[in-house]
Design a protein around this motif. Structure first.
Motif, short mmCIF file in Angstrom:
data_model
loop_
_atom_site.label_atom_id
_atom_site.label_comp_id
_atom_site.label_asym_id
_atom_site.label_seq_id
_atom_site.Cartn_x
_atom_site.Cartn_y
_atom_site.Cartn_z
N VAL A 1 0.82 -1.21 0.00
CA VAL A 1 0.00 0.00 0.00
C VAL A 1 0.86 1.26 0.00
N VAL A 2 1.90 1.27 0.82
CA VAL A 2 2.78 2.45 0.87
C VAL A 2 3.48 2.66 -0.46
N ALA A 3 4.04 1.57 -1.05
CA ALA A 3 4.74 1.69 -2.33
C ALA A 3 3.82 2.20 -3.42
N ARG A 4 2.59 1.68 -3.46
CA ARG A 4 1.65 2.11 -4.50
C ARG A 4 1.35 3.60 -4.38
N ASN A 5 1.18 4.09 -3.15
CA ASN A 5 0.84 5.50 -2.95
C ASN A 5 2.05 6.42 -3.13
N ILE A 6 3.24 5.89 -2.82
CA ILE A 6 4.45 6.66 -3.12
C ILE A 6 4.59 6.83 -4.63
N GLY A 7 4.22 5.76 -5.37
CA GLY A 7 4.27 5.82 -6.82
C GLY A 7 3.34 6.87 -7.40
N THR A 8 2.19 7.08 -6.76
CA THR A 8 1.25 8.11 -7.22
C THR A 8 1.60 9.48 -6.65
N LYS A 9 2.69 9.51 -5.87
CA LYS A 9 3.16 10.74 -5.20
C LYS A 9 2.12 11.28 -4.21
N ASN A 10 1.33 10.35 -3.66
CA ASN A 10 0.35 10.72 -2.63
C ASN A 10 0.96 10.37 -1.27
N ILE A 11 1.80 11.27 -0.78
CA ILE A 11 2.53 11.05 0.47
C ILE A 11 1.57 10.97 1.65
N LYS A 12 0.50 11.76 1.58
CA LYS A 12 -0.46 11.79 2.68
C LYS A 12 -1.10 10.42 2.88
N ALA B 1 0.16 7.53 1.88
CA ALA B 1 1.20 6.59 2.30
C ALA B 1 1.45 6.72 3.80
N SER B 2 1.48 7.95 4.29
CA SER B 2 1.69 8.19 5.73
C SER B 2 0.51 7.68 6.54
N HIS B 3 -0.69 7.88 6.01
CA HIS B 3 -1.89 7.41 6.70
C HIS B 3 -1.89 5.88 6.77
N ALA B 4 -1.46 5.22 5.68
CA ALA B 4 -1.38 3.76 5.67
C ALA B 4 -0.38 3.26 6.70
N THR B 5 0.74 3.97 6.83
CA THR B 5 1.75 3.61 7.83
C THR B 5 1.19 3.73 9.24
N GLN B 6 0.45 4.81 9.47
CA GLN B 6 -0.16 5.02 10.79
C GLN B 6 -1.12 3.89 11.15
N GLN B 7 -1.94 3.47 10.18
CA GLN B 7 -2.88 2.38 10.43
C GLN B 7 -2.15 1.05 10.65
N SER B 8 -1.05 0.87 9.94
CA SER B 8 -0.25 -0.35 10.13
C SER B 8 0.37 -0.41 11.52
N ILE B 9 0.75 0.75 12.04
CA ILE B 9 1.28 0.82 13.40
C ILE B 9 0.22 0.36 14.39
N LEU B 10 -1.00 0.82 14.21
CA LEU B 10 -2.10 0.42 15.10
C LEU B 10 -2.34 -1.08 15.01
N MET B 11 -2.27 -1.63 13.77
CA MET B 11 -2.46 -3.07 13.60
C MET B 11 -1.34 -3.85 14.27
N ALA B 12 -0.10 -3.38 14.11
CA ALA B 12 1.04 -4.08 14.71
C ALA B 12 0.93 -4.11 16.23
N VAL B 13 0.55 -2.99 16.80
CA VAL B 13 0.39 -2.92 18.26
C VAL B 13 -0.71 -3.88 18.71
N GLY B 14 -1.83 -3.90 17.97
CA GLY B 14 -2.94 -4.78 18.33
C GLY B 14 -2.57 -6.24 18.29
N ILE B 15 -1.93 -6.67 17.18
CA ILE B 15 -1.53 -8.07 17.04
C ILE B 15 -0.44 -8.42 18.05
N GLY B 16 0.49 -7.46 18.27
CA GLY B 16 1.56 -7.68 19.24
C GLY B 16 1.04 -7.88 20.65
N PHE B 17 0.07 -7.06 21.03
CA PHE B 17 -0.52 -7.21 22.37
C PHE B 17 -1.30 -8.51 22.49
N LEU B 18 -1.97 -8.92 21.40
CA LEU B 18 -2.74 -10.17 21.43
C LEU B 18 -1.82 -11.37 21.62
#
Length: 461
Positions: A81-92, A94-111
């Protein structure tokens, strides 16, 4: 035929394209080498504590590899997802996708951490460890596995950076983390001055502390204004259900692929043990040496995943295919060179690990089998990553399932036991899996259906 694809067939690569691939691949290769070296140093320190420590850490690593399969799912989805959005030069986006991935990582990590905290003893018992080993291992397992959210975050944050085309920052962070881990390992395991050391518990604390430091370093980098992925660490963050679903749908086949592979490896490893102690020792030695060939492969796999995703985002599907194939050609060159070393210097390499002639002869035969299939091993690494970078994660999962269970496991039984070919039969089965899987993956890649996969984070599908 498209002139870009024709250039690949004729091997007329442009220097700037080769440079683009190498700039992504080399830092990833170095990062992988650093991880391997860290594992060697860790094993060296732990071995000084005795057999129980070696068994305990080995058992913990087996279980952590299962957890990593789920963390990898988020990482693969994040890169795509990040690579695809970087390719479209939509940094916002890509950053939003990274933020959501952080939330997912924390959730799975805590589980996974919570499951470990509640069922740690039962999990170790499933592995068949003796009671005294369980008692010895339990503190280490808890200290390493309960805070597994740190490991999840390390993997996902690094995946986001790679998707953005930054493989240097993960490399630098890995270097810093490894140095810290080695220092903490020595101090906490063996002690210093008036501090007596904590033994295996100290090793666990060192591992977790270094992961925490790694996460903080990457977050600090991402919060800089100069970072391409500018992630604000200010809270609260909101959950984007559509995006989380999109990342999960892309990533879960990668997790299943990893689980299928790990379970299959456990099954045919158990078969090899039945062949005999010498065969199992030779198998492990050859496998350890073989891991050297994975270093360039993983580096070019990361380059392929990033470049394919970014160019699909830029609406340049033919260039995506070209750069994926170029990554595979370059990876093949490196891995064939490693294979030549394996073939010619099989005996000297084996002598680094054993002086037992019975074991050594088997190691030599296996290394020469491995040497011959390096091009196909490269395809399974690089083309799989290229497909995953495009969001096509299901086909690699299917091919791994068929390869591991339909060829390796069955082949190990037939060749190793029915035809009584021993360890050579085992590795012929492994080689057969790599060859057939490589052919099918390349066929899938050349068909180009992956170019049509829509992973627009605003799409409803």
């Amino acid at each position: 035929m498209d002139p870009i694809i024709l250039a690949v067939i004729k091997k007329k690569f442009k220097f700037k394209d080769i440079k683009e691939v190498l700039q992504l691949a080399f830092p990833a290769m170095i990062e992988n080498i650093l991880q391997v070296l860290l594992g060697i140093v860790d094993t060296f320190f732990i071995s000084k504590l005795g057999t129980e420590a070696i068994v305990g850490v080995g058992a913990t690593n087996i279980l952590m590899n299962l957890y990593i399969a789920f963390f990898t799912a988020v990482g693969v989805g994040t890169t795509a997802v990040v690579a695809r959005n970087i390719g479209t030069k939509n940094i916002k986006k890509a950053s939003h996708a990274t933020q959501q991935s952080i939330l997912m990582a924390v959730g799975i990590g805590f589980l996974t951490g919570f499951i470990t905290l509640v069922f740690a003893r039962q999990i170790l018992e499933i592995l068949g460890l003796e009671e005294r080993v369980i008692e010895y291992t339990l503190p280490y397992f808890l200290v390493v596995a309960v805070p597994s959210a740190f490991l999840a975050l390390m993997l996902v944050l690094s995946s986001a950076l790679r998707g953005a085309g930054d493989t240097r920052t993960p490399m630098k962070v890995t270097l810093i983390v490894n140095v810290i881990n080695v220092i903490l390992d020595y101090v906490l395991i063996f002690g210093i001055v008036d501090f007596e050391g904590l033994g295996i518990l100290g090793a666990g604390i060192a591992t977790t502390a270094s992961r925490l430091i790694g996460v903080l370093l990457i977050l600090i980098f991402l919060n800089r204004k100069s970072s391409l992925l500018n992630i604000s660490i200010k809270f609260p963050w909101t959950f984007d259900k559509i995006l989380i679903k999109k990342i999960s749908l892309i990533g879960y086949p990668a997790a299943l692929e990893r689980l299928v592979m790990r379970v299959g490896q456990l099954v045919y490893s158990a078969m090899i043990i039945k062949i005999g102690t010498d065969a199992y020792a030779a198998h492990n030695i050859a496998g350890s040496i073989e891991s050297l060939s994975y270093m360039p492969g993983y580096g070019f796999a990361i380059a392929a995943s990033t470049l394919v995703g970014q160019n699909l985002g830029a609406k340049r599907p033919d260039r995506s295919e070209y750069l994926g194939l170029l990554s595979n050609w370059l990876g093949t060159i490196f891995m064939v060179c490693v294979g030549i070393i394996f073939f010619i210097f099989a005996r000297p390499l084996g002598l680094l690990f054993t002086r037992d002639e019975v074991v050594l002869k088997q190691v030599i035969l296996v290394l020469r089998i491995i040497a011959l299939v390096q091009p196909f091993l490269c395809i399974t690494l690089v083309i799989t990553a290229a497909l995953q970078g495009a969001g096509d994660t299901r086909f690699p999962m299917y091919s791994t399932f068929i390869g591991i269970w339909g060829i390796r496991v069955i082949g190990v039984y037939i060749l190793g036991f029915v035809f009584n070919m021993g360890l050579v039969g085992v590795w012929i089965a492994v080689a057969s899996d790599l060859i057939l899987r490589g052919v099918f993956l390349m066929f899938r890649y050349k068909r180009g259906k992956w170019k049509e996969i829509d992973i627009d984070i605003n799409a409803k599908n």
